[in-house]
Design a protein around this motif. Structure first.
Motif, short mmCIF file in Angstrom:
data_model
loop_
_atom_site.label_atom_id
_atom_site.label_comp_id
_atom_site.label_asym_id
_atom_site.label_seq_id
_atom_site.Cartn_x
_atom_site.Cartn_y
_atom_site.Cartn_z
N THR A 6 0.85 -1.19 0.00
CA THR A 6 0.00 0.00 0.00
C THR A 6 0.88 1.25 0.00
OG1 THR A 6 -1.69 -1.16 1.27
CG2 THR A 6 -1.80 1.24 1.26
N PRO A 7 0.64 2.20 -0.90
CA PRO A 7 1.45 3.43 -0.91
C PRO A 7 1.34 4.17 0.41
CG PRO A 7 0.10 3.25 -2.89
CD PRO A 7 -0.38 2.20 -1.94
N PRO A 8 2.36 4.93 0.77
CA PRO A 8 2.29 5.72 2.01
C PRO A 8 1.08 6.64 2.00
CG PRO A 8 4.52 5.74 1.11
CD PRO A 8 3.64 5.09 0.08
N LEU A 9 0.68 7.04 3.21
CA LEU A 9 -0.51 7.88 3.38
C LEU A 9 -0.47 9.12 2.49
CD1 LEU A 9 -3.11 8.55 5.06
CD2 LEU A 9 -1.59 9.80 6.61
N ALA A 10 0.66 9.82 2.47
CA ALA A 10 0.75 11.07 1.71
C ALA A 10 0.54 10.83 0.22
CB ALA A 10 2.09 11.74 1.95
N GLN A 11 1.10 9.74 -0.30
CA GLN A 11 0.95 9.45 -1.73
C GLN A 11 -0.50 9.08 -2.06
OE1 GLN A 11 3.77 9.62 -4.08
NE2 GLN A 11 4.18 10.88 -2.28
N ARG A 12 -1.14 8.36 -1.18
CA ARG A 12 -2.55 8.02 -1.39
C ARG A 12 -3.42 9.28 -1.34
NH1 ARG A 12 -4.28 5.19 2.90
NH2 ARG A 12 -2.30 4.86 3.99
N PHE A 13 -3.04 10.21 -0.46
CA PHE A 13 -3.81 11.43 -0.35
C PHE A 13 -3.66 12.30 -1.60
CE2 PHE A 13 -4.19 15.94 0.87
CZ PHE A 13 -5.53 15.94 1.22
N VAL A 14 -2.45 12.40 -2.12
CA VAL A 14 -2.23 13.18 -3.34
C VAL A 14 -3.08 12.61 -4.48
CG1 VAL A 14 -0.54 13.78 -5.13
CG2 VAL A 14 0.06 14.01 -2.72
N GLN A 15 -3.09 11.30 -4.62
CA GLN A 15 -3.88 10.68 -5.67
C GLN A 15 -5.37 10.96 -5.46
OE1 GLN A 15 -3.00 6.57 -6.41
NE2 GLN A 15 -4.75 6.28 -7.77
N PHE A 16 -5.83 10.85 -4.23
CA PHE A 16 -7.23 11.13 -3.92
C PHE A 16 -7.58 12.58 -4.25
CE2 PHE A 16 -9.92 12.83 -0.33
CZ PHE A 16 -11.14 12.43 -0.85
N ALA A 17 -6.72 13.53 -3.88
CA ALA A 17 -6.98 14.94 -4.15
C ALA A 17 -7.05 15.22 -5.65
CB ALA A 17 -5.92 15.81 -3.48
#
Length: 230
Positions: A6-17
């Motif tokens: 699973t990608p790190p939290l920050a990377q998942r957040f950037v993709q979500f944004a």
């Protein structure tokens, strides 16, 4: 077959944004008058699904930080739905905390005053979207202290990691060699927790095979080189 990590939290957040249309690329003028190649507008987390997912990211970042706090505060206006959503998500995860928010204009009827919700007590966590000049944080700190509580920490979605500005006695605006986040940490003594930083956005862009996204890496890096802080 092994499951990809699973990608790190920050990377998942950037993709979500990006998928939510909250993080956009192009040419945008910031409050400081800078021409930015990207723009983050948390007001576009504008339906229940997006807001709920955003609250999950906040809660995960807050709990991972290990910060201690007794209640949540949402500064008007964007911080109000953020604080409410984060309070609900933290309670769902077993960390139920009271929350409050302020009005821009004090109410002169009913319960009156500018504060709504639970009484401000103990160590207060402020929830906001981004921190540009630290003005909103200073206003929240004054309200919290005025109520006899302790402003302890701030949680934001994105740390732009760029120089703040200040207005001189003659009204001129100048860059200062620290960011709003650094100012709040060093000068105001608050803990700051962000879901993602500009560095995380650059890392995300550097890993893109999609040329439509990869093309923005160079302009964002150039902006970071000109206005960024360590």
């Amino acid at each position: 077959m092994s499951t990809p990590p699973t990608p790190p939290l920050a990377q998942r957040f950037v993709q979500f944004a990006l998928e939510a249309g909250v993080l956009r690329f192009g040419e945008f003028t910031t409050k400081a008058g800078r021409l930015s190649p990207y723009f983050f507008n948390a007001g576009l987390f504008d339906d229940g699904a997006k807001l709920g997912r955003l609250a999950e990211f906040y809660a995960e970042a807050i709990l991972a930080s290990g910060m201690a706090f007794d209640m949540i505060f949402g500064p008007a206006y964007k911080g109000i739905p953020l604080a409410a959503a984060v309070a609900v998500e933290l309670a769902r995860r077993g960390h139920n905390r009271p929350f409050a928010y302020n009005r821009k204009e004090a109410k002169d009827h009913g319960e009156g005053g500018s504060l709504v919700g639970a009484p401000l007590r103990g160590r207060v966590l402020i929830i906001d979207d981004v921190m540009s000049a630290g003005t909103a944080a200073r206003e929240s700190i004054a309200l919290i202290r005025g109520a006899g509580a302790t402003p302890h920490a701030v949680a934001i979605a994105l740390d732009r990691q760029e120089m703040a500005t200040e207005v001189g006695p003659d009204g001129t605006v100048r860059d200062v060699p620290y960011s709003a986040v650094q100012y709040v940490q060093r000068e105001l003594g608050l803990v700051v927790c962000s879901i993602a930083k500009l560095d995380d956005l650059l890392q995300y862009l550097s890993q893109q095979a999609d040329p439509q996204l990869a093309q923005y890496q160079a302009p964002v890096e150039a902006y970071r080189a000109r206005y960024g802080v360590a």
